[in-house]
Structure formats: C-alpha cells, structure tokens
Scaffold this active site. Sequence first.
Site, PDB file in Angstrom:
ATOM      1  N   SER A   1      28.164 -26.163 -65.323  1.00 55.57           N
ATOM      2  CA  SER A   1      29.080 -26.197 -64.182  1.00 55.57           C
ATOM      3  C   SER A   1      28.389 -25.828 -62.864  1.00 55.57           C
ATOM      4  O   SER A   1      27.371 -26.390 -62.553  1.00 55.57           O
ATOM      5  CB  SER A   1      30.233 -25.240 -64.425  1.00 55.57           C
ATOM      6  OG  SER A   1      31.190 -25.316 -63.414  1.00 55.57           O
TER       7      SER A   1
ATOM      8  N   HIS B   1      36.653 -29.053 -68.816  1.00 44.76           N
ATOM      9  CA  HIS B   1      35.555 -28.453 -68.065  1.00 44.76           C
ATOM     10  C   HIS B   1      34.924 -27.346 -68.902  1.00 44.76           C
ATOM     11  O   HIS B   1      35.513 -26.293 -69.113  1.00 44.76           O
ATOM     12  CB  HIS B   1      36.072 -27.895 -66.743  1.00 44.76           C
ATOM     13  CG  HIS B   1      34.984 -27.370 -65.847  1.00 44.76           C
ATOM     14  ND1 HIS B   1      34.069 -28.201 -65.226  1.00 44.76           N
ATOM     15  CD2 HIS B   1      34.640 -26.108 -65.490  1.00 44.76           C
ATOM     16  CE1 HIS B   1      33.223 -27.472 -64.507  1.00 44.76           C
ATOM     17  NE2 HIS B   1      33.559 -26.196 -64.656  1.00 44.76           N
TER      18      HIS B   1
ATOM     19  N   ASP C   1      37.583 -34.034 -67.067  1.00 47.27           N
ATOM     20  CA  ASP C   1      37.229 -32.765 -66.437  1.00 47.27           C
ATOM     21  C   ASP C   1      37.967 -32.662 -65.102  1.00 47.27           C
ATOM     22  O   ASP C   1      37.770 -33.482 -64.205  1.00 47.27           O
ATOM     23  CB  ASP C   1      35.717 -32.701 -66.216  1.00 47.27           C
ATOM     24  CG  ASP C   1      35.245 -31.346 -65.718  1.00 47.27           C
ATOM     25  OD1 ASP C   1      36.005 -30.659 -65.018  1.00 47.27           O
ATOM     26  OD2 ASP C   1      34.097 -30.966 -66.022  1.00 47.27           O
TER      27      ASP C   1
END
Length: 351
Positions: A220, A317, A288
């Site tokens: 991320s 995510h 996501d």
Amino acid sequence: MQRLAMDLRMLSRELSLYLEHQVRVGFFGSGVGLSLILGFSVAYAFYYLSSIAKKPQLVTGGESFSRFLQDHCPVVTETYYPTVWCWEGRGQTLLRPFITSKPPVQYRNELIKTADGGQISLDWFDNDNSTCYMDASTRPTILLLPGLTGTSKESYILHMIHLSEELGYRCVVFNNRGVAGENLLTPRTYCCANTEDLETVIHHVHSLYPSAPFLAAGVSMGGHRHMFVKQVDMDHVMKAKSIREFDKRFTSVMFGYQTIDDYYTDASPSPRLKSVGIPVLCLNSVDDVFSPSHAIPIETAKQNPNVALVLTSYGGHIGFLEGIWPRQSTYMDRVFKQFVQAMVEHGHELS
C-alpha cells in the site's frame, strides 16, 4: 467448464454428506428444511465457482518476464479462491487485520540519521539460525515497506517475515518517520511522492551487506503534532473528513506543492513505470477501494518488459483472504513467497 463442473459436483457431494449428518430430517418438516438448505448451498456454490473464483489477469511488458513468472511463480496464473463468506472488497479490507494471525517476531532495532537531522527506525530480523544461508554476508536481504501509518507490527509484515524465515532470508522493516513509537526530530513526516528516506535506507542496508542479494517488498502506501504547528494550521488539518482533504491541508503543504493535484500527479507511479529498470511485480485487486481498477496503469505497464501486474477480481485493499478461516496465510503471502524465492534462485534468467 469441465473443471467448474467437477468442482461443483465435489462441493455438492460434500454439502450433502455434511447436511445428512448435521441437520435433522424433520427440520422445517419432513426434510423440507434440508432441501431448502441444500438447494441454496448448491446455488451459492455455483455462483461462487462461476463468478467469484477466477484466475488473475497477468499483464507484462515482455514475453521473457511472463514465462519467468509462469515457471517460477505459478501462483500468479492459478485461480484465486477468496474466502467464501467474505469475498467482497470492503469486507476483505476491513476484516483482514482482525482475522489474520500475528506470528511472533523478535526484532533488533536500529536508528539511522538523515541529512536533515531526522531519524529513521529500522527493525531487523537477522535470521541468524538460517541453515540455507549460514554466511550472513551473502544471506538474501528483504527490505519490507509497510503501508500508510503501518509499522513492523502489522500482521502482513509479520507474515512476510515468517515466510522469509522459512526460506532462510534476512528482513529489515523500514518504519516511516513519526510511526513505530519514534519521536520526530524535524517537522517532516513522509508522503507517497518523496523517496529520499527510502533512498537513504537502501544505501545503508546495501552498504552493510554488499554481497547479499537485495530485494524489496512494499504494501500500500502518524506523527507528533507539536513539530508542525509552525508550518501548517493543525486545527484545520484535524478537521479533514477525507484523505483528499488531509492531503490538501497537510501533505501538499508540508512538501511544498502548490496544489493537491500537483502532489497527486507527482505521487502517481504511472509516469515512472516506463523507467523501471529491474523486475517489479505488482499485485492489485480491481475491487480495491483505495486503488480502483480505472487507476491501474495497465497500458503503461505493457510498455516496460521489467514490469508485471497481477490483477485479481476480488481481494480488497491488502485483503486477499482465502480459505474457510483465513488466519495463517493469504493469497498475497503466497505471491510474496514465490516471487522473492524465484528472484533469489532464478533471477539470473532475467539478466
């Protein structure tokens, strides 16, 4: 379709046997309840196997990298089976931190100074008990980069370290400024567009083990308030109701951007993909909520033979939960393990 039919028959048979033993025939009267449950289960199983469980889309800019992944990282071409009761993106995103286990890891902490007077906290897992790479000078080193506000204590980081330990590798976690309990020494944190701290860490780690294979895995993409009051209006910042508002009021101001759009343009990886000169594998789910499908630079990735995208239909995510009760491993874990092992043991094939 033949594989789908076989999976459906197997699942239907297992459900029938289970229900025969667990549900009384008299439930809802003369087996009607059993028939309803069985019918619903079969219908849901058909929907799941035909619409949810799918092979990821593999996007590469060159045939060589594609063959390399198919030969040494086959998980990227296998069907991904999201957790049957939690396959939707938002559910996967929210539940992962609470469901997945946290393997115990003993770290060795190191603080390194930066050119502007700040400090960066590194958490090392040296893996001195490695039987595959007993010589520390050549033991493969994996640099792990946690996500936004993430630290070395995140479950996905702990799982990556556990998998690396199995392979005999050493790991070091880069904790961004202002997280992991470290005080900020300068009025500066971090943002997606600034890589100076990362470059400092890379040079430092490589200088310690110049003969060891060196890889990195990032997930991320906070802080202590008193350091910022002279540069930004913190009361205004803390009233932000969205990530965009926070970036507009804090991040873009902190790093000197004229507008929030200037920051987002600079932070986007799309313009940089063309210049990537080493093999890079990116895993992203198209559901996501933070990195939606329309933002994935598929066409740009196709222009670079060093870049590969693995796009799953579901996973959320940093979710990628799989199995009935996904505590021990996720699809992302399996991709990580296979890819780093492939690069360490067979990376010369891409030279």
